[in-house]
Structures are given as structure tokens and as C-alpha cells.
Design a protein around this motif. Sequence first.
Motif, PDB file in Angstrom:
ATOM      1  N   LEU A   1      -0.922   5.109 -18.249  1.00 42.77           N
ATOM      2  CA  LEU A   1      -0.446   5.702 -16.987  1.00 42.77           C
ATOM      3  C   LEU A   1      -1.610   6.161 -16.128  1.00 42.77           C
ATOM      4  N   PHE A   2      -2.607   6.772 -16.762  1.00 40.95           N
ATOM      5  CA  PHE A   2      -3.777   7.222 -16.000  1.00 40.95           C
ATOM      6  C   PHE A   2      -4.530   6.027 -15.405  1.00 40.95           C
ATOM      7  N   GLN A   3      -4.806   5.026 -16.230  1.00 38.34           N
ATOM      8  CA  GLN A   3      -5.581   3.879 -15.751  1.00 38.34           C
ATOM      9  C   GLN A   3      -4.857   3.130 -14.634  1.00 38.34           C
ATOM     10  N   MET A   4      -3.567   2.882 -14.815  1.00 36.68           N
ATOM     11  CA  MET A   4      -2.833   2.139 -13.777  1.00 36.68           C
ATOM     12  C   MET A   4      -2.725   2.960 -12.496  1.00 36.68           C
ATOM     13  N   GLY A   5      -2.528   4.259 -12.630  1.00 36.72           N
ATOM     14  CA  GLY A   5      -2.413   5.096 -11.436  1.00 36.72           C
ATOM     15  C   GLY A   5      -3.739   5.391 -10.783  1.00 36.72           C
ATOM     16  N   ALA A   6      -4.665   5.947 -11.560  1.00 35.17           N
ATOM     17  CA  ALA A   6      -5.922   6.436 -10.994  1.00 35.17           C
ATOM     18  C   ALA A   6      -6.981   5.352 -10.818  1.00 35.17           C
ATOM     19  N   SER A   7      -6.891   4.262 -11.564  1.00 35.09           N
ATOM     20  CA  SER A   7      -7.917   3.226 -11.446  1.00 35.09           C
ATOM     21  C   SER A   7      -7.451   1.992 -10.686  1.00 35.09           C
ATOM     22  N   VAL A   8      -6.160   1.732 -10.681  1.00 36.45           N
ATOM     23  CA  VAL A   8      -5.689   0.485 -10.084  1.00 36.45           C
ATOM     24  C   VAL A   8      -4.843   0.740  -8.833  1.00 36.45           C
ATOM     25  N   ILE A   9      -3.700   1.383  -8.973  1.00 40.21           N
ATOM     26  CA  ILE A   9      -2.733   1.447  -7.876  1.00 40.21           C
ATOM     27  C   ILE A   9      -3.197   2.329  -6.720  1.00 40.21           C
ATOM     28  N   ILE A  10      -3.489   3.594  -6.976  1.00 39.80           N
ATOM     29  CA  ILE A  10      -3.811   4.524  -5.885  1.00 39.80           C
ATOM     30  C   ILE A  10      -5.083   4.112  -5.130  1.00 39.80           C
ATOM     31  N   PRO A  11      -6.220   3.877  -5.812  1.00 33.29           N
ATOM     32  CA  PRO A  11      -7.414   3.484  -5.053  1.00 33.29           C
ATOM     33  C   PRO A  11      -7.240   2.153  -4.314  1.00 33.29           C
ATOM     34  N   GLY A  12      -6.572   1.195  -4.955  1.00 34.43           N
ATOM     35  CA  GLY A  12      -6.354  -0.100  -4.307  1.00 34.43           C
ATOM     36  C   GLY A  12      -5.529   0.022  -3.042  1.00 34.43           C
ATOM     37  N   LEU A  13      -4.470   0.833  -3.094  1.00 35.08           N
ATOM     38  CA  LEU A  13      -3.637   1.013  -1.911  1.00 35.08           C
ATOM     39  C   LEU A  13      -4.366   1.780  -0.814  1.00 35.08           C
ATOM     40  N   ILE A  14      -5.193   2.741  -1.181  1.00 32.01           N
ATOM     41  CA  ILE A  14      -5.966   3.483  -0.181  1.00 32.01           C
ATOM     42  C   ILE A  14      -6.921   2.535   0.548  1.00 32.01           C
ATOM     43  N   VAL A  15      -7.605   1.677  -0.198  1.00 28.82           N
ATOM     44  CA  VAL A  15      -8.519   0.722   0.424  1.00 28.82           C
ATOM     45  C   VAL A  15      -7.741  -0.264   1.287  1.00 28.82           C
ATOM     46  N   LYS A  16      -6.592  -0.717   0.799  1.00 27.22           N
ATOM     47  CA  LYS A  16      -5.774  -1.667   1.562  1.00 27.22           C
ATOM     48  C   LYS A  16      -5.337  -1.073   2.890  1.00 27.22           C
ATOM     49  N   VAL A  17      -4.862   0.167   2.874  1.00 25.40           N
ATOM     50  CA  VAL A  17      -4.429   0.830   4.110  1.00 25.40           C
ATOM     51  C   VAL A  17      -5.628   1.038   5.039  1.00 25.40           C
ATOM     52  N   GLY A  18      -6.764   1.423   4.484  1.00 22.73           N
ATOM     53  CA  GLY A  18      -7.965   1.614   5.299  1.00 22.73           C
ATOM     54  C   GLY A  18      -8.425   0.336   5.965  1.00 22.73           C
ATOM     55  N   VAL A  19      -8.406  -0.765   5.236  1.00 22.28           N
ATOM     56  CA  VAL A  19      -8.810  -2.059   5.805  1.00 22.28           C
ATOM     57  C   VAL A  19      -7.840  -2.485   6.900  1.00 22.28           C
ATOM     58  N   LYS A  20      -6.553  -2.295   6.667  1.00 23.73           N
ATOM     59  CA  LYS A  20      -5.547  -2.663   7.663  1.00 23.73           C
ATOM     60  C   LYS A  20      -5.700  -1.810   8.928  1.00 23.73           C
ATOM     61  N   ALA A  21      -5.906  -0.502   8.761  1.00 27.51           N
ATOM     62  CA  ALA A  21      -6.067   0.391   9.908  1.00 27.51           C
ATOM     63  C   ALA A  21      -7.336   0.054  10.690  1.00 27.51           C
TER      64      ALA A  21
END
Length: 134
Positions: A104-124
Motif C-alpha cells: 500500500l505504501f509503495q503503490m501510493g507513495a511511490s507510484v500513484i500519487i507522485p505520478g499523478l502530480i507530475v502528470k497534472v503539472g505537465v498538463k497544466a
Amino acid sequence: IFFRTCPGPMATDQSHGLRRLIPASGDFEDLAVDPFKDTLVRYLGYSNEFGEAFRPLIRWQTVWASWGLASVYALSDTWHKKWLHDRAGHPAAEGTRAALKTGLFQMGASVIIPGLIVKVGVKATGSFFKNASS
């Protein structure tokens, strides 16, 4: 390959052609080197962020592959924690609990949350530059 010499009494398992370090005490907390945290392998967990950052410049298949690589890293770390508990002779429920916590930690803190933050930042950023050039 990625292991440093560990101080203290350690048992060495040579199965599968890999050097796996197992604490002689049977407690995985005594493991001096965690290959998923203390070695270069840990950078595989950042591959999806790299893929998302370059999304406008690379093929979508490459972006998806970067997410797959980060997910394999997270699942491998999860399996490794379970394997350490089982190998040390801990009860199965304890190993399952450690694996769930790690997964749960790895998928949340290492994969999903950081990836989505970068994705939103790139799109913006892309939207900003697209509107600024008009």
C-alpha cells in the motif's frame, strides 16, 4: 551485486543465483541492506514520474511502460518483505501484514500519487504555454 557487506552475524542463501542476506537472528529488521531502499534498484520506483514528465515528447507506449516498471518495483518490494518474513519463520499473518503495509505504501507513495502530480503539472504547463503563445 547491489549488496554491501553487512555488519553482524548473517546467514547467506545462494538460491536462484542471487546473494540474499538473511539475518541470523531471524528478524528481518536486522537486515543492514534493503535492496529496494538502499541500492540503485530504488530508482526504478521513479520511472513513471520520468515517463510522465516526458509524456509530450515520447510515445504513449513508453509512458505506459514506465508505469509498468514502477509497478513491478513496488510489487517486487512487497514480495520481498513477505519472503523475508516467511524465510525468518515468522507467522504467515505477520508476513501478510508486512506485505500489505509495504504494498500500500509503495503503490501510493511511490507510484500513484507522485505520478499523478507530475502528470497534472505537465498538463497544466502545456496548457499555460499553449495559451501564452496565442
